[in-house]
Structure formats: structure tokens, C-alpha cells
Design a protein around this motif. Structure first.
Motif, short mmCIF file in Angstrom:
data_model
loop_
_atom_site.label_atom_id
_atom_site.label_comp_id
_atom_site.label_asym_id
_atom_site.label_seq_id
_atom_site.Cartn_x
_atom_site.Cartn_y
_atom_site.Cartn_z
N ASP A 35 -6.85 -8.69 20.69
CA ASP A 35 -8.29 -8.62 20.98
C ASP A 35 -9.07 -9.54 20.06
N ALA A 36 -8.72 -9.49 18.78
CA ALA A 36 -9.43 -10.32 17.79
C ALA A 36 -9.22 -11.80 18.11
N PHE A 37 -8.01 -12.15 18.48
CA PHE A 37 -7.71 -13.55 18.82
C PHE A 37 -8.51 -14.00 20.04
N TYR A 38 -8.50 -13.21 21.11
CA TYR A 38 -9.27 -13.55 22.31
C TYR A 38 -10.76 -13.69 21.99
N ASP A 39 -11.29 -12.76 21.18
CA ASP A 39 -12.72 -12.79 20.85
C ASP A 39 -13.09 -14.07 20.12
N GLN A 40 -12.27 -14.44 19.14
CA GLN A 40 -12.57 -15.65 18.38
C GLN A 40 -12.48 -16.89 19.27
N CYS A 41 -11.49 -16.92 20.13
CA CYS A 41 -11.35 -18.05 21.06
C CYS A 41 -12.56 -18.12 21.98
N ALA A 42 -12.93 -16.98 22.56
CA ALA A 42 -14.05 -16.94 23.51
C ALA A 42 -15.32 -17.47 22.85
N ASP A 43 -15.65 -16.96 21.68
CA ASP A 43 -16.88 -17.39 21.01
C ASP A 43 -16.87 -18.89 20.74
N ALA A 44 -15.75 -19.39 20.25
CA ALA A 44 -15.66 -20.82 19.93
C ALA A 44 -15.76 -21.67 21.20
N ILE A 45 -15.13 -21.24 22.27
CA ILE A 45 -15.14 -21.98 23.54
C ILE A 45 -16.54 -21.97 24.15
N TRP A 46 -17.18 -20.80 24.16
CA TRP A 46 -18.52 -20.70 24.77
C TRP A 46 -19.56 -21.46 23.98
N GLN A 47 -19.40 -21.46 22.68
CA GLN A 47 -20.36 -22.18 21.84
C GLN A 47 -20.36 -23.67 22.19
N ARG A 86 -13.95 -29.72 19.04
CA ARG A 86 -14.71 -28.90 18.09
C ARG A 86 -14.44 -27.41 18.28
N ALA A 87 -14.27 -27.01 19.52
CA ALA A 87 -13.93 -25.60 19.79
C ALA A 87 -12.57 -25.28 19.17
N ALA A 88 -11.62 -26.22 19.30
CA ALA A 88 -10.28 -26.02 18.75
C ALA A 88 -10.34 -25.86 17.23
N ARG A 89 -11.11 -26.72 16.60
CA ARG A 89 -11.23 -26.63 15.13
C ARG A 89 -11.90 -25.34 14.72
N GLU A 90 -12.85 -24.92 15.52
CA GLU A 90 -13.52 -23.67 15.19
C GLU A 90 -12.59 -22.47 15.36
N ILE A 91 -11.75 -22.52 16.37
CA ILE A 91 -10.77 -21.43 16.55
C ILE A 91 -9.88 -21.35 15.30
N GLN A 92 -9.40 -22.50 14.84
CA GLN A 92 -8.53 -22.52 13.65
C GLN A 92 -9.25 -21.93 12.44
N LEU A 93 -10.50 -22.34 12.26
CA LEU A 93 -11.29 -21.88 11.12
C LEU A 93 -11.54 -20.37 11.19
N ARG A 94 -11.99 -19.93 12.38
CA ARG A 94 -12.28 -18.51 12.56
C ARG A 94 -11.01 -17.68 12.39
N TRP A 95 -9.89 -18.19 12.91
CA TRP A 95 -8.66 -17.40 12.85
C TRP A 95 -8.14 -17.29 11.42
N CYS A 96 -8.30 -18.35 10.66
CA CYS A 96 -7.89 -18.30 9.24
C CYS A 96 -8.60 -17.18 8.51
N LEU A 97 -9.90 -17.04 8.77
CA LEU A 97 -10.68 -15.99 8.11
C LEU A 97 -10.29 -14.61 8.65
N GLY A 137 -0.17 -17.77 13.12
CA GLY A 137 -1.04 -18.96 13.20
C GLY A 137 -1.28 -19.33 14.65
N VAL A 138 -2.23 -20.25 14.84
CA VAL A 138 -2.57 -20.68 16.20
C VAL A 138 -2.11 -22.12 16.41
N GLY A 139 -1.41 -22.36 17.51
CA GLY A 139 -1.03 -23.72 17.92
C GLY A 139 -1.91 -24.13 19.10
N ILE A 140 -2.50 -25.34 19.01
CA ILE A 140 -3.44 -25.77 20.05
C ILE A 140 -3.07 -27.14 20.59
#
Ligand SMILES: [Zn+2]
Length: 244
Positions: free
Chosen positions: A92-104, A136-147, A164-167
Motif C-alpha cells: 500500500d505504501a509503495f502504491y501510494d508513493q508511486c501514485a503521488d509522484a506520478i500524479w504530481q 522526474r516522477a521516477a526520481r521522486e518515487i526513489q526519493l520518497r521510497w528511501c524515506l 528497493g525500487v527498480g525503474i
């Protein structure tokens, strides 16, 4: 949610010049007819999604777009060792972070496939910056996921070193539309999609790999990135990928 919330559907406005209210009092009559923000992107609506054929007057359209796959590495082995609640929390946390970064970045969270997400940029929200937006969405996913990963690992007593996330990202012409007869699915298909998926498979945890086409179109965001040949499944010759 930190994503900018549009008052009207950006997709309907761009495709038909029809203002479809998404939020507030004006949206209430629309809700009565089942028209609401899309789950694929809350700044577009269910007309964009469910009435694609009528709006576009075709079952599919050929568009220039960018496709991104993000996959949660180490999730399969985690699901064999951790309790089910902990596991669904991680996903759930992974999907949420991806969604936010993609929509942004105006992308469409088109699908979740097991422990991976697939996003399309440049539909239904059109932008000439779709390649850069995907990056930029990809980089944000990496950043958000690290935290996020640190909190999850601490809270659940997990060994998070390999969560970790592979993109992978690729750009070009693809078919977007409704595919399948018994189960209609609004999605993108074509070589661009397959290549993005293969690039994702080649990426290691915490890595973003992009194709030469992405590099060419978003060079200012990829300064200093070096190409390396990768032998991808389903490709005869090695292809060059850039670490972003
Ligand atoms: Zn719409």
C-alpha cells in the motif's frame, strides 16, 4: 495528499473543451451520473476512462508518450517471511508513493501488476514535457521510497536492505485505448511498453534505467549519464541504457 487538485477534468477539457467539475458543489450533479475523479489520475474523470471510445471516436489512438515501470524489489522474498498484514502495508505504501509522484507530474497510473506499477505520460493530460515529467516522477518515487522504507522497516521489524525500487522508462509511439473483449481494459500496448518493462527488469534496486530515446529527449536532466549495453530478454542485440 500533496498533489495539485484541478477543479475541472483536465482530460475532458483538452480533448473536448467540456468543463467537467471534479470537486465542490458543481460536481454533485455529475456524481449522480457516476462521473467522478478517475482512480488512474484524480485530475481526470471517469468519462476519460470509461467513455474513452466515445470521446476519442476510436477504440484506440496512436500517441507519442512515455511509459514508466516501477517495481518493488525484494517484495517476493519478504512475502514469504513476514506476516500478511505487514506485507500488504508495504505494498500500500509503495502504491501510494508511486501514485503521488506520478500524479504530481501529470501521469496516468495505468496499472498495478503484482509488486509493480505502470504509468503513462501524455494521456489523457497532454504535455510536451512528458519525457521529463516521467523522469522526474521516477526520481521522486526513489526519493520518497528511501524515506518511507526506513519507517516501514523500523515499524515492522523487517530487514529492509533489499526493499528497493527498480525503474525503467522508454518513449515513443504507442497504441492507447480499450483492448480485450470480455474484459475491457484501458491501457497502452506496443514495443515502447515492452521496452520500458524490460529496462525496468534490468534496473537494480534503487536504480532508474532509461533508453537512448529518453536520453535524447531529456538530455538536460541527464547530464553526465553514461550509456551501458544491456542484453534484454526478447531483444536480439544488446540495447544501450542510461542510469538516470
Ligand atoms: Zn474527463
Amino acid at each position: 495528499m500533496t498533489v495539485h487538485q484541478a477543479k475541472i477534468c483536465i482530460g475532458c477539457w483538452q480533448q473536448m473543451h467540456v468543463p467537467v467539475p471534479l470537486r465542490g458543489v458543481l460536481s454533485l450533479p455529475f456524481r449522480a451520473f457516476g462521473i467522478r475523479p478517475s482512480k488512474m489520475n484524480p485530475n481526470t474523470c471517469t468519462i476519460c476512462e470509461l467513455m474513452f471510445t466515445r470521446v476519442m471516436r476510436a477504440r484506440k489512438v496512436t500517441i507519442d508518450a512515455t511509459v514508466m515501470f516501477a517495481d518493488l524489489r525484494g517484495y517476493t522474498s519478504l512475502s514469504q517471511s513476514a506476516p500478511p498484514d505487514a506485507i500488504s502495508g508495504v505494498l500500500d505504501a509503495f502504491y501510494d508513493q508511486c501514485a503521488d509522484a506520478i500524479w504530481q507530474h501529470d501521469g496516468l497510473l495505468n496499472k498495478t501488476i503484482g509488486d509493480a506499477v505502470m504509468a503513462v505520460f501524455n494521456f489523457p493530460i497532454k504535455t510536451e514535457h512528458h519525457v521529463r515529467n516521467a523522469l522526474r516522477a521516477a526520481r521522486e518515487i526513489q526519493l520518497r521510497w528511501c524515506l518511507q522504507r526506513e519507517t516501514l522497516v523500523e515499524g515492522l521489524g523487517l530487514a529492509g536492505g533489499d526493499l528497493g525500487v527498480g525503474i525503467g522508462i522508454h518513449s515513443g509511439e504507442l497504441s492507447f485505448g480499450e483492448f480485450g473483449r470480455s474484459h475491457r481494459d484501458l491501457t497502452a500496448i506496443g514495443t515502447v511498453v515492452n521496452t520500458a518493462s524490460r529496462a525496468q527488469s534490468a534496473a537494480s534496486a534503487d536504480q532508474i534505467l532509461v533508453t537512448q530515446e529518453v536520453y535524447r529527449r531529456a538530455q538536460s536532466d541527464l547530464a553526465g549519464s553514461q550509456a551501458k549495453p544491456y542484453q534484454l530478454k526478447g531483444f536480439d542485440a544488446p540495447i544501450e541504457l542510461y542510469a538516470a
